[in-house]
Design a protein around this motif. Structure first.
Motif, short mmCIF file in Angstrom:
data_model
loop_
_atom_site.label_atom_id
_atom_site.label_comp_id
_atom_site.label_asym_id
_atom_site.label_seq_id
_atom_site.Cartn_x
_atom_site.Cartn_y
_atom_site.Cartn_z
N ASP A 154 0.84 -1.20 0.00
CA ASP A 154 0.00 0.00 0.00
C ASP A 154 0.88 1.26 0.00
OD1 ASP A 154 -2.45 1.23 -0.13
OD2 ASP A 154 -2.86 1.12 2.01
N LEU A 155 1.96 1.19 -0.73
CA LEU A 155 2.95 2.25 -0.69
C LEU A 155 2.39 3.58 -1.18
CD1 LEU A 155 5.87 3.05 -0.12
CD2 LEU A 155 6.48 2.23 -2.41
N HIS A 156 1.55 3.56 -2.21
CA HIS A 156 1.00 4.79 -2.78
C HIS A 156 0.21 5.58 -1.73
CE1 HIS A 156 -0.46 7.57 -5.79
NE2 HIS A 156 -1.71 7.33 -5.42
N ARG A 157 -0.66 4.90 -1.00
CA ARG A 157 -1.47 5.60 0.02
C ARG A 157 -0.60 6.02 1.20
NH1 ARG A 157 -7.14 3.32 1.72
NH2 ARG A 157 -5.93 1.50 2.33
N ASN A 158 0.42 5.23 1.52
CA ASN A 158 1.32 5.62 2.60
C ASN A 158 2.01 6.95 2.27
OD1 ASN A 158 0.75 3.38 4.14
ND2 ASN A 158 2.55 2.23 3.48
N ILE A 159 2.43 7.10 1.02
CA ILE A 159 3.05 8.35 0.59
C ILE A 159 2.06 9.51 0.70
CG2 ILE A 159 4.04 9.56 -1.40
CD1 ILE A 159 5.10 6.79 -2.33
N GLN A 160 0.81 9.26 0.31
CA GLN A 160 -0.21 10.31 0.38
C GLN A 160 -0.49 10.75 1.82
OE1 GLN A 160 -3.29 8.18 -1.90
NE2 GLN A 160 -3.23 9.86 -3.38
N CYS A 161 -0.24 9.85 2.78
CA CYS A 161 -0.48 10.18 4.19
C CYS A 161 0.60 11.09 4.78
CB CYS A 161 -0.56 8.90 5.02
SG CYS A 161 -2.06 7.92 4.75
N CYS A 162 1.71 11.25 4.07
CA CYS A 162 2.84 12.02 4.60
C CYS A 162 2.67 13.51 4.38
CB CYS A 162 4.14 11.56 3.95
SG CYS A 162 4.70 9.93 4.48
N ARG A 163 3.15 14.28 5.33
CA ARG A 163 3.26 15.72 5.18
C ARG A 163 4.53 16.04 4.39
NH1 ARG A 163 5.11 18.47 10.82
NH2 ARG A 163 5.13 20.24 9.41
N GLY A 211 8.40 -10.06 0.54
CA GLY A 211 8.65 -10.62 -0.78
C GLY A 211 8.33 -9.70 -1.94
N THR A 212 7.84 -8.47 -1.65
CA THR A 212 7.51 -7.53 -2.73
C THR A 212 8.78 -7.14 -3.47
OG1 THR A 212 5.70 -6.63 -1.41
CG2 THR A 212 6.44 -5.32 -3.29
N LYS A 213 8.77 -7.30 -4.80
CA LYS A 213 9.93 -6.96 -5.62
C LYS A 213 9.76 -5.63 -6.34
CE LYS A 213 11.39 -11.75 -6.35
NZ LYS A 213 11.70 -12.80 -7.35
N SER A 214 8.52 -5.26 -6.63
CA SER A 214 8.28 -3.99 -7.30
C SER A 214 6.86 -3.54 -7.04
CB SER A 214 8.50 -4.12 -8.81
OG SER A 214 7.58 -5.02 -9.39
N THR A 215 6.63 -2.24 -7.13
CA THR A 215 5.30 -1.68 -6.97
C THR A 215 5.24 -0.35 -7.71
OG1 THR A 215 3.61 -1.04 -5.35
CG2 THR A 215 5.88 -0.44 -4.85
N LEU A 216 4.06 0.00 -8.21
CA LEU A 216 3.89 1.23 -8.97
C LEU A 216 3.53 2.38 -8.03
CD1 LEU A 216 1.86 -0.11 -12.04
CD2 LEU A 216 4.30 0.46 -11.96
N ILE A 217 4.23 3.49 -8.16
CA ILE A 217 3.93 4.67 -7.36
C ILE A 217 4.00 5.90 -8.27
CG2 ILE A 217 4.74 3.74 -5.16
CD1 ILE A 217 7.32 5.30 -5.57
N ASP A 218 3.34 6.96 -7.84
CA ASP A 218 3.35 8.22 -8.57
C ASP A 218 4.55 9.04 -8.08
OD1 ASP A 218 2.94 10.64 -9.77
OD2 ASP A 218 0.83 10.82 -9.19
N LEU A 219 5.60 9.10 -8.87
CA LEU A 219 6.82 9.79 -8.45
C LEU A 219 6.61 11.29 -8.28
CD1 LEU A 219 9.52 7.98 -10.63
CD2 LEU A 219 8.96 7.59 -8.23
N SER A 220 5.58 11.83 -8.94
CA SER A 220 5.33 13.27 -8.81
C SER A 220 4.96 13.65 -7.38
CB SER A 220 4.23 13.72 -9.77
OG SER A 220 2.98 13.12 -9.43
N ILE A 221 4.29 12.72 -6.66
CA ILE A 221 3.93 12.98 -5.26
C ILE A 221 5.19 13.04 -4.41
CG2 ILE A 221 2.63 12.15 -3.26
CD1 ILE A 221 0.71 10.81 -5.12
N LEU A 222 6.14 12.14 -4.69
CA LEU A 222 7.41 12.17 -3.96
C LEU A 222 8.13 13.49 -4.20
CD1 LEU A 222 8.93 8.60 -4.61
CD2 LEU A 222 7.78 9.41 -2.56
N GLN A 223 8.14 13.91 -5.46
CA GLN A 223 8.83 15.16 -5.80
C GLN A 223 8.14 16.37 -5.17
OE1 GLN A 223 8.64 16.32 -9.94
NE2 GLN A 223 10.69 17.23 -9.87
#
Length: 333
Positions: free
Chosen positions: A216-225, A237-249
């Protein structure tokens, strides 16, 4: 002595009891008579990939039975718990003296077996967020708040003065999180989960999200200030996951994966020193206690591993070093 060792089968590996030699300690090691061992996902991995005759076990509690020639700070008869490089599922284990943590008489030895590994992991995850020089109260979101590491994380976070939001997959588990100190509880299966997190924070998000996996990495990022952090303590065991890099930026969110097993001896030595210096007082004062779900006799170790593999979302499992007891779990907390 007796130990539970990996037995290689045609298409699988299991643990079986064997008679082995008592390990010889080096000059900087102690010999621990094991009382109990904490069951971890790393044990499952070590059994699944281990060669025949390997003894797993990443943490234990017990009594010091012998000390090496260069060991001056520990004595025979002391109650301790420790992280291990393996070998915990045995009556005795040799451990570097620097890996030990002291235990007073009022802490149950069986319960203490579930403390060392998670405590080191949480030191890596939480402690850099702690700044006693500032009056600003940090907010942390702990996912899977009723898991073994989640329960300890809530307590350590409160000990460090953080505001704690704990999330679970069901509102039925909220009382458990509140019992261990959570300020707010949320159901992370809700579609409005991110909105609920924002509502419960004045800063538009949390300073840190601690999660047990990366699904649930995408929603975890959205929860951050702004400049928040997402710390993952087990990839499951997760090897890859899709996230929106624009939110990180946009929010300058940092993602970190904590992996204690891959660290070398020197790193673990320094980590234990930091733990004893900064956080272990919380355990000694019983402000941090483990939530033990099940206790099994050591002969039932494989059953304990199977249960953890199928469901690791609530409470800690420990294996008690009693080779004479072989009839199911000993106690449920």
């Amino acid at each position: 002595m007796k130990a539970m060792m990996v037995k290689k089968r045609l298409f699988s590996r299991i643990l079986e009891r064997r008679e082995v030699k008592v390990p010889k300690i080096k000059e900087n090691e102690v010999l621990i008579k094991v009382c109990a061992v904490g069951v971890n996902r790393g044990d499952i991995i070590d059994v699944a990939k281990g060669v025949d005759g390997v003894c797993p076990g990443l943490e234990c509690s017990g009594i010091i039975e012998a000390v090496g020639r260069n060991v001056n700070c520990w004595k025979i008869g002391q109650r301790v718990c420790a992280i291990l490089e393996g070998g915990g599922y045995a009556e005795k284990v040799a451990v570097p003296a620097s890996f030990l943590l002291p235990l007073p008489d009022n802490i149950d030895l069986d319960d203490a077996a579930g403390l060392p590994y998670a405590s080191c992991t949480l030191l890596l995850a939480l402690f850099k967020l702690h700044d006693p020089k500032t009056s600003e109260k940090k907010i942390v979101l702990i996912r899977e708040g009723t898991s073994a590491i989640g329960v300890l994380a809530i307590q350590y976070a409160k000990y460090m003065g953080f505001t704690v939001i704990a999330s679970t997959g069901s509102s039925d588990k909220f009382p458990i999180c509140r019992h261990y100190g959570a300020d707010f509880c949320l159901d992370h299966t809700s579609k409005n989960f991110v909105g609920f997190v924002t509502i419960n924070t004045l800063s538009g998000g949390v300073d840190l999200v601690l999660d047990y996996e990366a699904s649930d990495l995408h929603r975890n990022i959205q929860c951050c200030r702004h400049r928040g952090k997402v710390v993952i303590v087990d990839l499951h065991g997760t090897k890859s996951t899709l996230i929106d890099l624009s939110i990180l930026q946009l929010n300058h969110v940092e993602i970190k994966v904590v992996d204690l097993r891959s660290k070398d001896l020197g790193y673990k030595n320094s980590l234990i020193i930091e733990l004893r210096t900064h956080l272990w007082a919380a355990v000694l004062q019983q402000k941090v206690v483990p939530a033990i779900k099940l206790r099994f006799p050591v002969i039932e170790s494989q059953t304990a591993l199977d249960i953890l593999r199928d469901d690791d979302s609530s409470g800690k499992i420990v294996v008690c070093m009693n080779f004479e007891q072989n009839s199911g779990h000993l106690k449920m907390s």
